[in-house]
Design an enzyme around this catalytic site. Structure first.
Site, mmCIF file in Angstrom:
data_model
loop_
_atom_site.group_PDB
_atom_site.id
_atom_site.type_symbol
_atom_site.label_atom_id
_atom_site.label_comp_id
_atom_site.label_asym_id
_atom_site.label_seq_id
_atom_site.Cartn_x
_atom_site.Cartn_y
_atom_site.Cartn_z
ATOM 1 N N TYR A 146 19.555 26.431 31.451
ATOM 2 C CA TYR A 146 20.895 26.643 32.331
ATOM 3 C C TYR A 146 22.296 26.662 31.439
ATOM 4 C CZ TYR A 146 24.623 28.643 35.987
ATOM 5 O OH TYR A 146 25.099 29.638 36.696
ATOM 6 N N SER A 152 22.182 34.763 34.350
ATOM 7 C CA SER A 152 23.061 34.622 34.500
ATOM 8 C C SER A 152 24.386 34.015 32.589
ATOM 9 C CB SER A 152 23.760 33.873 35.881
ATOM 10 O OG SER A 152 25.052 34.380 35.858
ATOM 11 N N ASP A 157 24.713 44.765 39.495
ATOM 12 C CA ASP A 157 25.048 43.797 39.626
ATOM 13 C C ASP A 157 26.786 43.297 38.650
ATOM 14 O OD1 ASP A 157 25.615 40.755 38.685
ATOM 15 O OD2 ASP A 157 23.866 41.116 36.887
ATOM 16 N N HIS A 174 22.493 40.788 40.859
ATOM 17 C CA HIS A 174 22.834 40.037 40.278
ATOM 18 C C HIS A 174 21.530 38.687 40.511
ATOM 19 C CE1 HIS A 174 24.388 36.832 36.973
ATOM 20 N NE2 HIS A 174 24.571 35.853 38.027
#
Length: 721
Positions: A491, A571, A654, A689
């Site tokens: 991430y 993301s 999203d 999302h």
């Protein structure tokens, strides 16, 4: 009270049986020579950034799929090609069957006690959405208050936030439809189960806090968007209101707004004693807050700002009278706990340190039952320390093992609190903690046909490009043959740490002999402010270097090879996967970027994107543009290089990272000369999302992802006995 507007994709915590492998599936994937991507119109849009001409031929794909027929037709054509390819992948049906089995067990949420009632969420196993239950005593029989599975035919309408009133008489709850960030807020009578007439709209990124007398609640909302812009318009002018029960939303009382600062967001909470309203103001995703308080004991009291500058984190954790306790990083990059007297003429002058900064990173804190519970990250693992209100150490909370703990909420006069504990090989269990005795007992423990002793969890540190030591978790079945098909997840942003957590979807990968690797990249929150700062803005390349170094280390250690290494992120992690694939296409066999931020020059033009400048910078500033343009996934696809197999994913609803990011990125991939491996996209309908996604969509999604990654990493997928 940390406002996070760009989050890692949630992982579903579930597990199931692990047995010996037997026969394999014999279908064969469609030859890539038979893949024919849809024709995508290329426009002539060119933007001028400080003298640099930047072409954006797929600008039209930013349009809302609901409003633009050409975009809708393109989505349908892309899904048709992708679905046809995925249907031929060996192992997809096996993964689907295993995921259904592995997710079929009871799961509980952390309970909230109000008025002697215990409220909690529960999923019996394969329900699309968890139900909300209430018990009239700690170990009494639960009854269903809300069943979101009845709210829509496709299971895509979810229960989001919920808060019971202080006496437990009413339940405020938020409805999330089709994965959107927008909420519809309603109120339920707990005793009768009847819904009240109250109904609030245009609520997003809001806390909810009841007045202690139950007369109503405080919340935050945005102005109603213009017609057709609900899922794309930027979110500005968030305002705090008080809603009185039984009245129309139009009559809600305005409490706090900042019209001179339309980008400010505000969250409001009532203190446990009911005497103060605390308003936390932020502008982006950084933990940089202003603090405003309102004395609720005085009818004519005005909000009073006690911390004006958005420079540091100020997370309120409790109060004793006008003495407020805060978790802050002021003069403490790894966090500390201080008090301020909010009634003083200069509250900042009264600041007193209660719990000093330590070598560990303070992740969160709460005041419950006259104790401070401080949760720390020690090399990305949870450690919970207890303190008296004066800062005296009361020792540790003994956790069941090395993993992640969350919870420890409750009222100031409570004698109990609850927490959840999970790890890579430990399904999430809910514990009741007796504050006086310090004893933790399991309140809801999943009965899972799963043997954690079959799995091995290791943490190792590897060296990144600039010499920084970076931690990485490596999880797999004991006795696997190396090198093995490996899934590397990352991430690296927004001060969000990746900590150990149990996931049935990941278990389906590992039970086939696959390795899971989770890299704790810079930009996350594992080691405090310095670690975050080292991976954002002009330091963002460090995140990509850390991830590339993780892949190289896995190969050097013999865990896997380039031909067996798949990468995944969602993301901000989708941006990560897009960037490292461009920079090192030779290093990976397959890439799975989900709901990614792919156009770094226009991310701030839509919905919540304007918050992210804290981590990414401003495209309209020359020094930031130069950095953003250098790694933007959409703008740095290199024709003439062989790319790994890519399966991108997004969803039509999203409104966090709008799907146009992935649409444009996919079109650019398919236009470029980057080799003959597939470069595909899945576009889910009535999903967003990640939050609120129904179980059946999760099973379908991960069946596709794992089958794709398995095929391109050479995994031989078998059905366990």
């Amino acid at each position: 009270m940390r406002r996070l507007t760009l989050l890692a994709l949630p992982l579903l915590f579930a597990a199931g049986p692990l047995n010996a492998q037997t026969s394999s599936e014999t279908t064969t994937a469609m030859p890539t020579s038979q893949l024919h991507y849809p024709e995508t119109r290329r426009g002539d849009v060119v933007d001028d950034y400080f003298g640099t001409k930047v072409a954006d031929p797929y600008r039209w794909l930013e349009n809302d799929v609901r409003e633009d027929k050409e975009v809708a037709d393109w989505v349908a054509a892309e899904n048709k090609v992708t679905d046809a390819y995925l249907a031929t992948l060996p192992g997809r049906d096996i993964f689907a069957k295993r995921l259904r089995a592995l997710m079929d067990y009871e799961r509980f949420g952390i309970p909230t006690e109000k008025g002697g009632h215990y409220f909690y969420q529960h999923n019996s196993g394969l329900q699309n959405q968890a139900e909300l239950f209430v018990r009239d005593s700690l170990n009494g029989e639960g009854r269903v208050l809300l069943n979101p599975n009845d709210w829509s035919a496709d299971g895509a309408t979810a229960l989001a936030e919920w808060v019971p009133s202080e006496d437990g008489k009413y339940l405020l709850y938020a409805v999330q439809d089709g994965g959107t960030d927008w909420r519809m807020v309603k109120v339920l009578n707990v005793a009768t189960g009847q819904q009240l007439s109250d109904e609030l709209q245009w609520v997003k990124f809001s806390d909810f806090s009841w007045a202690k007398d139950g007369s109503g609640f405080y919340y935050s909302r945005f102005p109603e968007p213009a017609s057709g812009e609900k899922f794309q318009a930027t979110n500005e002018n968030q305002t705090v209101y008080f809603h009185k029960l039984g009245t129309d939303q139009a009559a809600d009382r305005l409490v706090y707004k900042t019209p001179d600062h339309p980008k400010y967001g505000h969250s409001a909470q009532v203190t446990d004693d009911g005497k103060w309203l605390v308003i936390i103001t932020s502008e982006g995703t950084d933990n940089r807050y202003a603090v405003t308080v309102k004395d609720l004991t005085k009818a004519d009291a005005k909000p009073r700002t006690i911390v004006a500058k958005l420079e540091n984190q100020w997370s309120p954790i409790g109060n004793v009278g006008s003495t407020f306790y805060f978790d802050t990083n002021k003069d403490a990059p790894r966090g500390r706990i201080v008090t301020l007297d909010v009634a003083a003429a200069d509250p900042m002058a009264t600041m007193k340190e209660i719990v000093p900064q330590s070598d560990a990173t303070l992740d969160s804190a709460s005041m419950t039952g006259g104790r401070i519970f401080a949760s720390y990250l020690v090399d990305a693992k949870t450690q919970v320390r207890r303190y008296a209100p004066d800062g005296k150490s009361l020792g540790m909370v003994e956790l069941p093992g090395i993993g992640t703990a969350a919870g420890f909420g409750g009222d100031a006069d409570s004698d109990e609190t609850f927490f959840a504990f999970t790890s890579f090989a430990t399904p999430t269990t809910i514990y009741r903690y007796d504050i006086n005795s310090g004893e933790a007992t399991a309140w809801a423990k999943p009965q899972v046909d799963f043997d954690p002793d079959q799995y091995e969890v290791k943490q190792r540190f590897y060296t990144s490009k600039d010499g920084t030591r970076v931690p990485m978790f490596i999880v797999h079945k004991k006795g696997i043959s190396e090198p093995a098909p490996t899934l590397l997840y990352g991430y690296g942003g927004f001060n969000i740490p990746l900590t150990p957590a149990f996931s049935s979807t990941r278990l389906a990968w590992m039970e086939q002999g696959g390795v899971l690797a989770v890299a704790n990249l810079r930009g996350g929150g594992e080691y405090g402010k310095a670690w975050h700062d080292a991976g954002r803005l002009h330091n963002k390349q460090n995140v990509f270097d850390d991830f590339i170094a993780a892949g190289e280390d896995l190969i050097a250690q013999g865990v896997t090879t380039k031909d067996k290494l798949a990468i995944q992120g969602g993301s901000n992690g989708g941006l990560l996967i897009g960037a490292v694939t461009n920079q090192r296409p030779d290093l990976f066999a397959a890439a799975l970027p989900a709901v990614g931020v792919m156009d770094m020059l226009r991310f701030d033009k839509f919905t919540a994107g304007r918050y992210w400048v804290d981590d990414y910078g401003y495209p309209e500033k020359k020094e930031d543009f130069d950095v953003l343009y250098s790694y933007s996934p959409y703008h740095n696809i290199h024709s003439g290089k062989d790319y790994p197999a890519i399966l991108a994913s997004t969803a039509d609803t999203d409104d966090r990272v709008v799907p146009g990011h992935t649409f444009k990125y996919t079109a650019a991939l398919q236009h470029a000369d980057i080799g003959d491996k597939p470069h595909l996209v899945t576009i889910e309908t009535r999903a967003g999302h990640g939050s609120g996604k129904p179980t059946d969509k999760i099973i379908e999604e991960y069946s596709n992802l794992w089958a794709f990654a398995a095929y391109w990493t050479g995994m031989n997928v078998h059905m366990p006995e």
